[in-house]
Design an enzyme around this catalytic site. Structure first.
Site, PDB file in Angstrom:
ATOM      1  N   GLU A 184       0.833  -1.207   0.000  1.00 30.27           N
ATOM      2  CA  GLU A 184       0.000   0.000   0.000  1.00 30.27           C
ATOM      3  C   GLU A 184       0.871   1.261   0.000  1.00 30.27           C
ATOM      4  O   GLU A 184       0.601   2.217  -0.724  1.00 30.27           O
ATOM      5  CB  GLU A 184      -0.902  -0.037   1.246  1.00 30.27           C
ATOM      6  N   ARG A 185       1.919   1.240   0.799  1.00 31.39           N
ATOM      7  CA  ARG A 185       2.794   2.419   0.864  1.00 31.39           C
ATOM      8  C   ARG A 185       3.548   2.614  -0.447  1.00 31.39           C
ATOM      9  O   ARG A 185       3.773   3.742  -0.887  1.00 31.39           O
ATOM     10  CB  ARG A 185       3.758   2.279   2.045  1.00 31.39           C
TER      11      ARG A 185
END
Lengths: 258, 382
Positions: free
Chosen positions: B242-243
């Site tokens: 996600e990051r």
């Protein structure tokens, strides 16, 4: 069925190249992309040649052995490509290009040749009929729909008033208008598969053509001068005084849009 | 990372795809505070964007990570933050753990349709009393034979009003802290799953966000992703994906914002000359460009590390932290340099300003990124 699509590889319109001050022609060195108008031809060909044993072959003429644009068509699903690249082709006019393409297309022995009505960098719109004439084939321009019926094609040919239905024996050259089909996007898998699809590289000599008949040597056209295009003028503002709708309709009628 | 013809063609494909399938609808979707996820995802999926690095056995593309970088950069150029965020949930937030740890049956049932764009997935981790402190979650799954009975609530669930299934983190034992959690696939059609509220937000308007409640929700224990009790650790891996996608989107969004600001300043006249003729504006933009350049190259270094199979925690943490901050600064500068029009809701700067605020909070707040770095670099006393 074997369908050939002629594909033009052009400088990316997002970052267009400059004119060569020596020849007044577009600098085509570097990465090229497939002309957007060819998306429709490739898609139409893929739809027409969707049966078992059918095949779509791309044919393109570009400098420097450039295949970036061809890879787009291959990623969409074309099986293979023929690229004609030769320094002797620099400065070719439309007729010279047509000679080269006609000779290359003949090697693929197609049932149908699909082309865009015109390119978005040259806009001559003359190439398809020149190719047809050189190959001794019938041509149907401005197709908005194509269907195959046995050994003939049935084309709905766009006109100002609507469309004509044209029946034509194959092989033939057909030009398709933008929007005739919705082009598919190359998928990731298609893009990767395109890497290994065959591209036959040919020179003028491979095609059996005389170098003096093509390129700047064989060109019957000379660009003597170029100038900046006129700046776009301001538009006409119609103030609605109760008759706005009628004035818009009149304007569109004048443009023959409606 | 060497950008090949294949990368360039994939980039152009995505740009054309987004231009045709997303851009004409953005204003309508922003006003509606939602978008038709099922319809849009089905249109986007054929190019492979929802399964780039996933196993071809489940319809994935088997691509290397460099194509995720390209996808992220192009998603960042979409003229709103909500749609790319919703897409990123499907690509890199709700599905990575399932792809990495799920059983073949679970992947066939839930991952494959997500890749094909036939269903919408969400990630359900945050709760009213547990955001950055994931270990504080209270949603529980109690085993009853071969079923989990789940009770609790989840907050800030992106795609939450439309999702077909959730990747849900729940406590499945009485072990404290990071122990005893499991990731469970929960179909939203299951009895007891309720959208309690559709949440209104500062930005990201086109993306629907929900609060969900779970009352005696029964799902098979076989819906557990990976090992029972390892949910927290698997979620940490998922957070990294996600990051990374958040970071890559920022590279694209900042580049476009700077280009659009430059174009406006070159055209806008003030005091008899273009605004861009002011050295102050030039220098501010030049500095932001320089920092963007560093970010862009760091993204490539990050992608290379991922492709080499290295632990990319540090890269993902720094990239997401610095990208979020630079993006906010660029958004603030864009509004400022555009003047009055920049503050208007109808202008892109206004939407960019409110949308970009989230990146310093979601996917691990800036302070969480700093906490991770402080620990890694020995600045922490913990």
């Amino acid at each position: 069925m074997n369908v050939v699509v002629c594909v033009k590889q052009i400088p990316d319109p997002v970052a267009p190249g400059a004119l060569d001050p020596g020849t007044n022609t577009l600098n085509r060195s570097g990465k090229l992309i497939m002309d957007d108008s060819d998306n429709y031809g490739v898609e139409m060909a893929l739809q027409l040649a969707g049966g078992e044993g059918d095949e779509v072959t791309l044919v393109s003429m570009a400098p420097g052995g450039e295949t970036s644009g061809l890879r787009t068509g291959l990623a969409m699903g074309a099986a293979k490509a023929i690229l004609i690249s030769d320094e002797a082709l620099a400065g070719s006019d439309a007729l010279g290009t047509a000679k080269v393409l006609a000779a290359a297309i003949a090697r693929a022995n197609p049932d149908l040749i699909v082309m865009a009505t015109e390119s978005t960098d040259g806009y001559t719109g003359t190439l398809p009929v020149q190719v047809a004439e050189l190959m001794g084939l019938p041509s149907v321009t401005f197709a908005k729909a194509i269907s195959i019926e046995g050994s003939t094609i049935k084309v709905e040919r766009q006109t100002e008033a609507g469309f004509d239905e044209v029946v034509c024996p194959m092989p033939a050259v057909v030009t398709v208008t933008a929007g005739v089909v919705e082009p598919r996007y190359p998928s990731f898998k298609g893009i990767m598969a395109a890497k290994s699809k065959p591209v036959e590289n040919l020179t003028v000599a491979d095609l059996g053509l005389d170098a003096s008949q093509v390129g700047s040597a064989g060109s019957g056209q000379e660009i003597t001068d170029v100038s900046e295009s006129e700046a776009r003028g301001s538009g006409e503002i119609v103030v609605d005084e109760g008759d706005g709708a009628q004035r818009v309709v009149a304007f569109l009628e004048q443009l023959k849009v409606i | 990372m060497l950008e090949t013809d294949e990368h360039r063609l994939f980039r152009k494909t995505l740009r054309d795809l987004f231009e045709r399938e997303i851009e004409p609808h953005v204003n309508v979707w922003e006003s509606a505070r939602t978008f038709p996820a099922h319809d849009l995802f089905a249109r986007l999926a054929p190019v492979g964007i929802f399964g780039l690095e996933y196993d071809e056995a489940y319809g994935g593309m088997g691509a290397d990570h460099s194509f995720t970088l390209i996808a992220g950069e192009e998603m960042g150029r979409i003229s709103c933050g909500g749609i790319p965020m919703a897409m990123a949930v499907q690509m890199s937030m709700a599905t990575p753990a399932l792809a990495q740890y799920g059983t073949a049956e679970l992947k066939e049932a839930y991952l494959a349709p997500a890749i094909r764009g036939e269903c919408v997935a969400s990630i359900a981790v945050t709760e009213p009393d547990a955001g950055s402190d994931v270990a504080g979650i209270r949603t529980r799954g109690v085993r009853d034979g071969d079923q989990w009975i789940i009770n609790g609530s989840k907050l800030y669930v992106t795609n939450g009003t439309q999702a077909d299934w959730l990747c849900l983190l729940a406590r499945t034992s009485d072990q404290p802290g990071y122990q005893g959690m499991s990731l469970i696939v929960v179909p939203t059609s299951t009895d007891g799953v309720v959208v309690s509220r559709k949440l209104e937000k500062l930005g990201m308007w086109s993306s629907d966000t929900a609060e969900l409640s779970f009352t005696d929700v029964r799902v098979p224990v076989s819906n557990t992703i990976g090992e029972i009790g390892r949910g927290f650790q698997q979620q940490m891996v998922q957070f990294q994906a996600e990051r990374l996608i958040t970071f890559y989107k920022q590279v694209g969004s900042i580049e476009l914002a700077l280009a659009r600001t430059k174009a406006y300043l070159a055209e806008r006249q003030a005091f008899g000359k273009p605004l861009l003729a002011n050295q102050h504006l030039q220098f501010v933009l030049a500095e932001l460009s320089a920092r963007h350049d560093m970010l862009k190259h760091y993204a490539r270094t990050t992608a290379d590390a991922v492709m080499r199979g290295e632990d990319a925690t540090r890269y993902a943490t720094i990239g997401k932290l610095m990208g979020s901050r630079l993006q906010r600064e660029v958004a603030d500068t864009a509004v400022q340099f555009h003047g009055g029009i920049g503050y208007m809701d109808e202008h892109w700067t206004s939407r960019f300003f409110r949308d970009t605020r989230l990146d310093s909070i979601g996917a691990g707040a800036d302070e969480v990124m700093l906490r991770i770095l402080a620990r890694m670099d020995g600045y922490s006393t913990e």
